[in-house]
Design an enzyme around this catalytic site. Structure first.
Site, PDB file in Angstrom:
ATOM      1  N   HIS A  18       0.842  -1.205   0.000  1.00 30.88           N
ATOM      2  CA  HIS A  18       0.000   0.000   0.000  1.00 30.88           C
ATOM      3  C   HIS A  18       0.876   1.254   0.000  1.00 30.88           C
ATOM      4  O   HIS A  18       0.639   2.206  -0.742  1.00 30.88           O
ATOM      5  CB  HIS A  18      -0.870   0.048   1.267  1.00 30.88           C
ATOM      6  CG  HIS A  18      -1.871  -1.056   1.415  1.00 30.88           C
ATOM      7  ND1 HIS A  18      -1.955  -1.828   2.550  1.00 30.88           N
ATOM      8  CD2 HIS A  18      -2.843  -1.511   0.575  1.00 30.88           C
ATOM      9  CE1 HIS A  18      -2.949  -2.696   2.413  1.00 30.88           C
ATOM     10  NE2 HIS A  18      -3.497  -2.540   1.227  1.00 30.88           N
ATOM     11  N   LYS A  42     -18.125  -5.926   6.774  1.00 27.27           N
ATOM     12  CA  LYS A  42     -16.802  -6.541   6.725  1.00 27.27           C
ATOM     13  C   LYS A  42     -16.172  -6.473   8.119  1.00 27.27           C
ATOM     14  O   LYS A  42     -15.962  -5.369   8.647  1.00 27.27           O
ATOM     15  CB  LYS A  42     -15.949  -5.752   5.717  1.00 27.27           C
ATOM     16  CG  LYS A  42     -14.710  -6.479   5.252  1.00 27.27           C
ATOM     17  CD  LYS A  42     -14.146  -5.796   4.015  1.00 27.27           C
ATOM     18  CE  LYS A  42     -12.786  -6.354   3.680  1.00 27.27           C
ATOM     19  NZ  LYS A  42     -12.190  -5.714   2.504  1.00 27.27           N
ATOM     20  N   ARG A  91      -2.068  -6.336  -8.282  1.00 20.50           N
ATOM     21  CA  ARG A  91      -0.972  -7.300  -8.102  1.00 20.50           C
ATOM     22  C   ARG A  91      -1.026  -8.374  -9.173  1.00 20.50           C
ATOM     23  O   ARG A  91      -0.032  -8.706  -9.785  1.00 20.50           O
ATOM     24  CB  ARG A  91      -1.075  -7.958  -6.715  1.00 20.50           C
ATOM     25  CG  ARG A  91      -0.683  -7.034  -5.585  1.00 20.50           C
ATOM     26  CD  ARG A  91      -1.235  -7.503  -4.270  1.00 20.50           C
ATOM     27  NE  ARG A  91      -2.686  -7.426  -4.280  1.00 20.50           N
ATOM     28  CZ  ARG A  91      -3.451  -7.482  -3.204  1.00 20.50           C
ATOM     29  NH1 ARG A  91      -2.891  -7.663  -2.034  1.00 20.50           N
ATOM     30  NH2 ARG A  91      -4.754  -7.384  -3.293  1.00 20.50           N
ATOM     31  N   SER A 129      -2.675  -7.942   2.875  1.00 16.68           N
ATOM     32  CA  SER A 129      -2.960  -7.704   4.300  1.00 16.68           C
ATOM     33  C   SER A 129      -3.335  -9.018   4.974  1.00 16.68           C
ATOM     34  O   SER A 129      -3.018  -9.234   6.149  1.00 16.68           O
ATOM     35  CB  SER A 129      -4.114  -6.712   4.456  1.00 16.68           C
ATOM     36  OG  SER A 129      -3.725  -5.435   4.056  1.00 16.68           O
TER      37      SER A 129
HETATM   38  P1  ADP Z   1      -9.736  -3.678  -0.183  1.00 18.65           P
HETATM   39  O1  ADP Z   1     -10.481  -4.177   1.012  1.00 18.65           O
HETATM   40  O2  ADP Z   1     -10.400  -2.524  -0.884  1.00 18.65           O
HETATM   41  O3  ADP Z   1      -9.236  -4.740  -1.137  1.00 18.65           O
HETATM   42  P2  ADP Z   1      -7.013  -3.397   0.696  1.00 18.65           P
HETATM   43  O4  ADP Z   1      -6.587  -2.639   1.896  1.00 18.65           O
HETATM   44  O5  ADP Z   1      -6.810  -4.869   0.703  1.00 18.65           O
HETATM   45  O6  ADP Z   1      -8.498  -2.991   0.489  1.00 18.65           O
HETATM   46  O7  ADP Z   1      -6.310  -2.820  -0.587  1.00 18.65           O
HETATM   47  C1  ADP Z   1      -6.450  -1.472  -0.980  1.00 18.65           C
HETATM   48  C2  ADP Z   1      -5.848  -1.292  -2.361  1.00 18.65           C
HETATM   49  O8  ADP Z   1      -4.460  -1.586  -2.300  1.00 18.65           O
HETATM   50  C3  ADP Z   1      -6.413  -2.224  -3.439  1.00 18.65           C
HETATM   51  O9  ADP Z   1      -6.441  -1.532  -4.666  1.00 18.65           O
HETATM   52  C4  ADP Z   1      -5.395  -3.340  -3.504  1.00 18.65           C
HETATM   53  O10 ADP Z   1      -5.391  -3.970  -4.763  1.00 18.65           O
HETATM   54  C5  ADP Z   1      -4.119  -2.550  -3.276  1.00 18.65           C
HETATM   55  N1  ADP Z   1      -3.052  -3.376  -2.745  1.00 18.65           N
HETATM   56  C6  ADP Z   1      -3.106  -4.192  -1.681  1.00 18.65           C
HETATM   57  N2  ADP Z   1      -1.915  -4.805  -1.489  1.00 18.65           N
HETATM   58  C7  ADP Z   1      -1.097  -4.364  -2.478  1.00 18.65           C
HETATM   59  C8  ADP Z   1       0.252  -4.652  -2.856  1.00 18.65           C
HETATM   60  N3  ADP Z   1       0.999  -5.551  -2.188  1.00 18.65           N
HETATM   61  N4  ADP Z   1       0.769  -4.013  -3.926  1.00 18.65           N
HETATM   62  C9  ADP Z   1       0.011  -3.145  -4.623  1.00 18.65           C
HETATM   63  N5  ADP Z   1      -1.279  -2.828  -4.341  1.00 18.65           N
HETATM   64  C10 ADP Z   1      -1.825  -3.445  -3.278  1.00 18.65           C
END
Ligand code: ADP
Length: 153
Positions: A18, A42, A91, A129
């Site tokens: 992130h 959620k 990703r 995450s």
């Molecule tokens: P959500 O619940 O909306 O999926 P996340 O917190 O998991 O929220 O992710 C927020 C954003 O960050 C999403 O667009 C996700 O694809 C992106 N993201 C999560 N992990 C990574 C990573 N390792 N590299 C690049 N983008 C990421």
């Protein structure tokens, strides 16, 4: 200030993946609002307040980045703060398939808002995450996967 972008997510917890997306997006937008969507359906591992505080702490050195929370539709939140862009990280093709639907629906809901995708750096492609949560649940050290210096507990 025209180019405001929202980077929405759960950030449960914030990872280096992130963080890298936000820092890269800074060269594209005047302001980035990293916003935690508070979705009552959620169940998150970490409380909202903690997740918000981590965002504030990690991005405190970047004047172009703000942290916030919102409830309801992401496009409505964008409108309420004058943001015309949504940033999402990609990703894998699984991310793409998921994001494609949301993006196309968001476009119908709010045609003025563009979603911009940034492909993850190769070292962050396997980072989620949920993997970080598994490491924590099982007593491992999440430090290599979260922003440097951040303490989650
Ligand atoms: P959500 O619940 O909306 O999926 P996340 O917190 O998991 O929220 O992710 C927020 C954003 O960050 C999403 O667009 C996700 O694809 C992106 N993201 C999560 N992990 C990574 C990573 N390792 N590299 C690049 N983008 C990421």
């Amino acid at each position: 200030m025209n180019n405001i972008a929202v980077f929405p997510g759960s950030f449960d917890p914030l990872t280096r993946g992130h963080e890298a997306i936000v820092i890269r997006a800074l060269s594209l937008f005047d302001q980035i609002v990293v916003a935690i969507g508070d979705n009552p359906d959620k169940r998150c591992f970490f409380p909202l307040e903690k997740r918000l505080n981590w965002l504030k702490e990690v991005f405190s050195a970047y004047p172009g980045v703000k942290a916030d929370t919102y409830s309801g539709l992401t496009v409505e939140y964008c409108k309420s703060i004058g943001a015309r862009y949504i940033i999402r990280g990609l990703r894998t093709s699984a991310d793409f398939d998921f994001e494609q639907c949301i993006t196309q629906i968001n476009k119908q809901l709010q045609p003025d808002i563009e979603t911009v995708f940034l492909l993850s750096a190769s070292e962050h492609t396997p980072l989620t995450s949920s993997i970080v949560r598994d490491i924590i649940r099982n007593g491992g050290d999440p430090a290599p996967f979260i922003p440097i210096g951040l303490r989650l507990q």
